[in-house]
Design a protein around this motif. Structure first.
Motif, PDB file in Angstrom:
ATOM      1  N   SER A   1      82.083  -6.365  -5.625  1.00 20.54           N
ATOM      2  CA  SER A   1      82.245  -4.858  -4.647  1.00 20.54           C
ATOM      3  C   SER A   1      83.280  -3.738  -4.834  1.00 20.54           C
ATOM      4  O   SER A   1      82.922  -3.173  -5.343  1.00 20.54           O
ATOM      5  CB  SER A   1      81.705  -4.905  -2.428  1.00 20.54           C
ATOM      6  N   GLU A   2      84.608  -4.991  -5.325  1.00 20.98           N
ATOM      7  CA  GLU A   2      85.442  -4.077  -5.120  1.00 20.98           C
ATOM      8  C   GLU A   2      85.695  -4.312  -6.744  1.00 20.98           C
ATOM      9  O   GLU A   2      86.168  -3.482  -6.665  1.00 20.98           O
ATOM     10  CB  GLU A   2      86.827  -5.542  -4.433  1.00 20.98           C
ATOM     11  N   MET A   3      84.948  -4.991  -7.441  1.00 22.16           N
ATOM     12  CA  MET A   3      85.037  -4.951  -8.965  1.00 22.16           C
ATOM     13  C   MET A   3      84.091  -4.028  -9.101  1.00 22.16           C
ATOM     14  O   MET A   3      84.367  -3.144 -10.056  1.00 22.16           O
ATOM     15  CB  MET A   3      84.466  -5.920  -9.705  1.00 22.16           C
ATOM     16  N   ALA A   4      83.232  -3.436  -8.594  1.00 20.11           N
ATOM     17  CA  ALA A   4      81.977  -2.621  -8.535  1.00 20.11           C
ATOM     18  C   ALA A   4      82.866  -1.132  -8.559  1.00 20.11           C
ATOM     19  O   ALA A   4      82.378  -0.454  -9.934  1.00 20.11           O
ATOM     20  CB  ALA A   4      81.381  -2.694  -7.422  1.00 20.11           C
ATOM     21  N   ASN A   5      83.766  -0.414  -7.743  1.00 19.26           N
ATOM     22  CA  ASN A   5      84.450   0.659  -8.008  1.00 19.26           C
ATOM     23  C   ASN A   5      85.567   0.851  -7.770  1.00 19.26           C
ATOM     24  O   ASN A   5      86.826   1.946  -7.715  1.00 19.26           O
ATOM     25  CB  ASN A   5      83.619   2.000  -7.230  1.00 19.26           C
ATOM     26  N   GLY A   6      86.179  -0.709  -7.331  1.00 27.91           N
ATOM     27  CA  GLY A   6      87.314  -0.544  -7.357  1.00 27.91           C
ATOM     28  C   GLY A   6      88.254  -0.136  -6.334  1.00 27.91           C
ATOM     29  O   GLY A   6      89.340   0.114  -6.184  1.00 27.91           O
ATOM     30  N   ALA A   7      86.982  -0.128  -4.898  1.00 26.12           N
ATOM     31  CA  ALA A   7      87.621   0.632  -3.672  1.00 26.12           C
ATOM     32  C   ALA A   7      86.576   0.140  -2.152  1.00 26.12           C
ATOM     33  O   ALA A   7      85.863  -0.558  -3.089  1.00 26.12           O
ATOM     34  CB  ALA A   7      87.290   1.965  -3.454  1.00 26.12           C
TER      35      ALA A   7
ATOM     36  N   GLY B   1      83.169   0.498   2.411  1.00 27.64           N
ATOM     37  CA  GLY B   1      82.946   0.449   3.744  1.00 27.64           C
ATOM     38  C   GLY B   1      82.470  -0.314   5.248  1.00 27.64           C
ATOM     39  O   GLY B   1      81.601  -1.413   4.330  1.00 27.64           O
ATOM     40  N   ASP B   2      82.288  -0.741   6.111  1.00 26.81           N
ATOM     41  CA  ASP B   2      81.615  -1.806   6.657  1.00 26.81           C
ATOM     42  C   ASP B   2      80.104  -1.618   6.441  1.00 26.81           C
ATOM     43  O   ASP B   2      79.435  -2.619   6.098  1.00 26.81           O
ATOM     44  CB  ASP B   2      81.773  -1.301   8.320  1.00 26.81           C
ATOM     45  N   SER B   3      79.002  -0.529   6.483  1.00 29.04           N
ATOM     46  CA  SER B   3      78.319  -0.537   6.977  1.00 29.04           C
ATOM     47  C   SER B   3      77.029  -1.701   4.917  1.00 29.04           C
ATOM     48  O   SER B   3      76.539  -2.620   4.897  1.00 29.04           O
ATOM     49  CB  SER B   3      77.324   1.169   6.993  1.00 29.04           C
ATOM     50  N   ARG B   4      77.949  -0.657   4.181  1.00 29.74           N
ATOM     51  CA  ARG B   4      77.621  -1.577   2.583  1.00 29.74           C
ATOM     52  C   ARG B   4      77.881  -3.202   2.672  1.00 29.74           C
ATOM     53  O   ARG B   4      76.882  -3.284   2.572  1.00 29.74           O
ATOM     54  CB  ARG B   4      78.502  -0.274   1.381  1.00 29.74           C
ATOM     55  N   GLU B   5      79.499  -3.045   3.100  1.00 25.15           N
ATOM     56  CA  GLU B   5      79.499  -4.498   2.749  1.00 25.15           C
ATOM     57  C   GLU B   5      78.569  -5.504   3.763  1.00 25.15           C
ATOM     58  O   GLU B   5      78.082  -6.377   3.404  1.00 25.15           O
ATOM     59  CB  GLU B   5      81.545  -4.631   3.543  1.00 25.15           C
ATOM     60  N   ILE B   6      78.750  -4.755   5.043  1.00 22.62           N
ATOM     61  CA  ILE B   6      77.226  -5.581   5.798  1.00 22.62           C
ATOM     62  C   ILE B   6      76.250  -6.129   5.520  1.00 22.62           C
ATOM     63  O   ILE B   6      75.901  -7.113   5.455  1.00 22.62           O
ATOM     64  CB  ILE B   6      77.698  -4.898   7.084  1.00 22.62           C
TER      65      ILE B   6
ATOM     66  N   ALA C   1      72.765  -1.135  -1.460  1.00 19.05           N
ATOM     67  CA  ALA C   1      74.820  -1.766  -0.576  1.00 19.05           C
ATOM     68  C   ALA C   1      75.188  -1.102  -1.518  1.00 19.05           C
ATOM     69  O   ALA C   1      76.519  -0.271  -1.381  1.00 19.05           O
ATOM     70  CB  ALA C   1      75.132  -2.900  -0.395  1.00 19.05           C
ATOM     71  N   LEU C   2      75.270  -1.816  -2.826  1.00 19.51           N
ATOM     72  CA  LEU C   2      76.244  -1.539  -3.689  1.00 19.51           C
ATOM     73  C   LEU C   2      75.558   0.617  -4.202  1.00 19.51           C
ATOM     74  O   LEU C   2      75.705   0.555  -6.011  1.00 19.51           O
ATOM     75  CB  LEU C   2      76.229  -2.254  -5.021  1.00 19.51           C
TER      76      LEU C   2
ATOM     77  N   ASP D   1      72.860   1.016   7.936  1.00 21.99           N
ATOM     78  CA  ASP D   1      72.685  -0.277   9.237  1.00 21.99           C
ATOM     79  C   ASP D   1      71.268  -0.965   9.941  1.00 21.99           C
ATOM     80  O   ASP D   1      71.844  -1.671  10.404  1.00 21.99           O
ATOM     81  CB  ASP D   1      73.550   0.620  10.767  1.00 21.99           C
ATOM     82  N   TRP D   2      70.583   0.406   9.830  1.00 19.94           N
ATOM     83  CA  TRP D   2      69.635  -0.112  10.649  1.00 19.94           C
ATOM     84  C   TRP D   2      68.527  -1.409   9.638  1.00 19.94           C
ATOM     85  O   TRP D   2      67.942  -2.213  10.113  1.00 19.94           O
ATOM     86  CB  TRP D   2      68.577   0.872  10.576  1.00 19.94           C
ATOM     87  N   LEU D   3      68.673  -1.430   8.470  1.00 24.77           N
ATOM     88  CA  LEU D   3      67.791  -2.156   7.048  1.00 24.77           C
ATOM     89  C   LEU D   3      69.016  -3.545   7.557  1.00 24.77           C
ATOM     90  O   LEU D   3      68.845  -4.742   7.507  1.00 24.77           O
ATOM     91  CB  LEU D   3      68.296  -1.832   5.616  1.00 24.77           C
ATOM     92  N   SER D   4      69.929  -2.909   7.988  1.00 27.63           N
ATOM     93  CA  SER D   4      70.301  -4.199   7.964  1.00 27.63           C
ATOM     94  C   SER D   4      70.714  -5.173   9.300  1.00 27.63           C
ATOM     95  O   SER D   4      70.146  -6.583   9.328  1.00 27.63           O
ATOM     96  CB  SER D   4      72.318  -4.642   7.923  1.00 27.63           C
ATOM     97  N   MET D   5      70.097  -4.965  10.610  1.00 26.95           N
ATOM     98  CA  MET D   5      69.768  -4.812  11.932  1.00 26.95           C
ATOM     99  C   MET D   5      68.473  -5.560  10.974  1.00 26.95           C
ATOM    100  O   MET D   5      68.195  -6.398  12.319  1.00 26.95           O
ATOM    101  CB  MET D   5      69.715  -3.646  13.135  1.00 26.95           C
TER     102      MET D   5
END
Length: 217
Positions: free
Chosen positions: A36-42, A45-50, A112-113, A189-193
């Motif tokens: 994820s860091e390589m994807a856009n260098g930033a 966010g929590d939702s995408r990472e989780i 997420a990406l 977040d809902w999809l992750s839950m």
């Protein structure tokens, strides 16, 4: 003459699977976060990472099942089965289920990406996720035809448990957000839950039936 089977102490049966699972989980999480860091260098966010981590867990679990199916002798050492013969007998069901889990995990990681501020455009994420989910759904239906009565009951109870988990956690979160106590859950977040609650529900129902520690591990 009688043959007595000596069971290993619980801690000895758990230590290797726990260590192996912990190391594998760390590598999977480390790999996705670096991706994820390589994807856009930033920071995504929590939702995408989780969401991505939950997807990676699904993919890793499905891959583990496939490895066990391809090599029953090795798989019996870390999968929750009686012995290698059980893996051979359930080869079709486990193969379909394993691939379905990998695809569902891939769909969640893809979402997420994707989107604004992420690595992939929203359209790519949408089309890819829908395609993966459709194929995973078909494989799940086919897999269900190869399950026995106990497995079907376990699956139904796991889904029921997942519903209550989402209702309590997601519903409670939404209620507090509605009253401006916290920020509301994002769509991802809902999809992750939903995805995580199914894993927790399956684990809980398996433990409730005393099926967590089987075999000679």
């Amino acid at each position: 003459m009688t043959t007595e089977t000596i069971k290993k102490p619980l801690w000895r049966r758990l230590i290797l699977p726990l260590i192996g699972g912990g190391i594998a989980g760390f590598l999977v999480a480390f790999g996705f976060l670096n991706l994820s860091e390589m994807a856009n260098g930033a920071d995504l966010g929590d939702s995408r990472e989780i969401g991505g981590l939950v997807g990676a867990l699904y993919a890793f679990t499905g891959l583990s099942v496939l490895v066990g199916v391809l090599s029953p002798g090795f798989g019996a050492k870390f999968l929750n089965v009686e012995d290698a013969d059980e893996l051979r007998e359930q080869r079709k069901m486990l193969s379909y289920s394993g691939v379905a889990m990998i695809l569902l995990g891939g769909a969640l990681m893809l979402l997420a990406l994707s989107g604004e501020g992420a690595f992939l455009p929203a359209q790519t994420g949408l089309i890819g996720a829908i395609a993966l989910i459709v194929v995973a759904t078909v494989l799940s239906i086919v897999s269900h035809r190869h399950t026995d009565e106990l497995q079907r009951a376990l699956s139904n109870d796991a889904v029921s448990s997942a519903f209550y988990i989402v209702f309590v956690i997601g519903g409670g979160w939404a209620m507090l957000a509605h009253l401006d106590y916290v920020a509301g859950p994002a769509p991802l977040d809902w999809l992750s839950m939903f995805a995580a609650s199914l894993l927790v529900g399956a684990f809980w129902q398996t433990a409730r039936r005393g099926l967590l520690m089987r075999g000679p591990n």
